[in-house]
Design an enzyme around this catalytic site. Structure first.
Site, short mmCIF file in Angstrom:
data_model
loop_
_atom_site.label_atom_id
_atom_site.label_comp_id
_atom_site.label_asym_id
_atom_site.label_seq_id
_atom_site.Cartn_x
_atom_site.Cartn_y
_atom_site.Cartn_z
CB SER A 80 -0.81 0.11 1.37
OG SER A 80 0.23 0.53 2.02
CG ASP A 107 -3.76 -1.63 -1.42
OD1 ASP A 107 -5.09 -2.06 -1.73
OD2 ASP A 107 -4.17 -2.28 -0.21
CG HIS A 108 -6.41 1.43 -0.58
ND1 HIS A 108 -7.82 2.37 -0.64
CD2 HIS A 108 -6.96 1.12 -0.20
CE1 HIS A 108 -8.38 2.04 -0.66
NE2 HIS A 108 -8.04 0.87 -0.27
CG HIS A 144 -10.72 -2.74 -1.05
ND1 HIS A 144 -9.37 -2.11 -0.90
CD2 HIS A 144 -10.14 -3.31 -2.02
CE1 HIS A 144 -8.44 -1.94 -1.90
NE2 HIS A 144 -9.45 -2.58 -2.73
CG ASN A 157 -7.98 -6.62 -1.60
OD1 ASN A 157 -7.97 -6.83 -2.45
ND2 ASN A 157 -7.67 -4.50 -1.52
#
Length: 284
Positions: free
Chosen positions: A50, A83-84, A205, A227
């Protein structure tokens, strides 16, 4: 085994209507534990780094290169995913480093701005063969995820995917990030409506806060990528705490980090096996 493209792992899961686990990296010990769990189960895995994790390590490149190297040595198919990412430049860096996929998170923007930036990131990634996930609807904290107006609207999702050309869509259906209790209630009817409306895989998520039976139901209703981070972090941390309690004089960090790493293996294998044995309604 060579590093696998995320596109292939997602296509395989979508074709069978099963779930594909995507588990977050925190440090190298997590990478090793996650890979050992996937190898134990004999199932593919998406390793996720992330933006927050990259920031913790002072930048994306060092941990990313180590994760990519470890993934290449795995005996099962493994891809590496960003991620993100709210930082557009970080998304481009991940593409250039060789990630199989990126998730650009423009959910904080108004709809039109989210579309514009996500489309720009997608064009860059697709030109280099990289799979793109985006988010519509806010998968936020425990309260926000259940607030009126936060959940993803299927009609808006169709327009968003058409405008951005993304390959997968993270949707807000009742889960929340960083939950330590598995008590989230998912809107299964909304998942089914999103699945019916869209031609791209759906991503859940905040799955750490969702009990096993609800995850199974979500996959059956149409979720593909699942996730997990906080739930697995708990196994790692509890094992480290137990080791230190039993061995208060230890000073070699490898000893207690090994305990944490080893604790991940059976739970990773269990989750991947659970996700892979479910099949979406109407699919085999």
């Amino acid at each position: 085994m060579a590093l696998s493209p995320t596109r292939e792992l997602m296509a395989a899961a979508a074709a069978t209507g099963s779930g594909q686990g995507a588990f977050n990296v925190i440090h190298l010990e997590t990478v090793e534990g996650l890979l050992a769990g996937a190898e134990s189960a004999g199932l593919p895995l998406i390793l996720q780094i992330s933006e927050n994790c990259a920031r913790y390590h002072g930048g994306l490149e060092p941990l990313a290169l180590a994760t990519l190297a470890a993934a290449r040595r795995s005996s099962v198919p493994v891809s590496v995913h960003l991620d993100h990412a709210e930082d557009e430049q970080l998304a481009y860096q991940a593409v250039d480093l060789g990630f199989g996929s990126i998730m650009y998170d423009g959910a904080r923007f108004e709809y039109a701005d989210n579309v514009a930036v996500t489309r720009r990131v997608t064009e860059y990634a697709h030109a280099r063969g990289v799979y793109v996930e985006a988010e519509l609807g806010k998968v936020g904290g425990k309260d926000g995820a259940h607030a009126p107006g936060v959940l993803t609207d299927p009609k808006e999702a169709v327009a968003f995917v058409a405008a951005t050309k993304v390959d997968a869509l993270a949707v807000a259906v009742g889960s929340s990030h960083a939950m330590t209790e598995r008590s989230a209630a998912l809107d299964l009817a909304r998942i089914g409506a999103l699945k019916a409306a869209l031609n791209v895989p759906l991503v859940l998520h905040g799955s750490s806060g969702v009990p096993d039976d609800a995850i199974v139901a979500a996959i059956a209703a149409g979720m593909t990528k699942i996730n997990v981070s906080t739930h697995l972090n708990g196994f790692f941390t509890r094992a480290v705490r137990e080791y230190l309690n039993l061995n208060p004089a230890v000073v070699d960090s490898r000893k207690y980090l090994k305990a944490g790493r080893d604790a991940l293996v059976p739970e990773v294998a269990r989750l991947l096996s659970l996700f892979s044995t479910v099949h979406a309604q109407g699919e085999k």
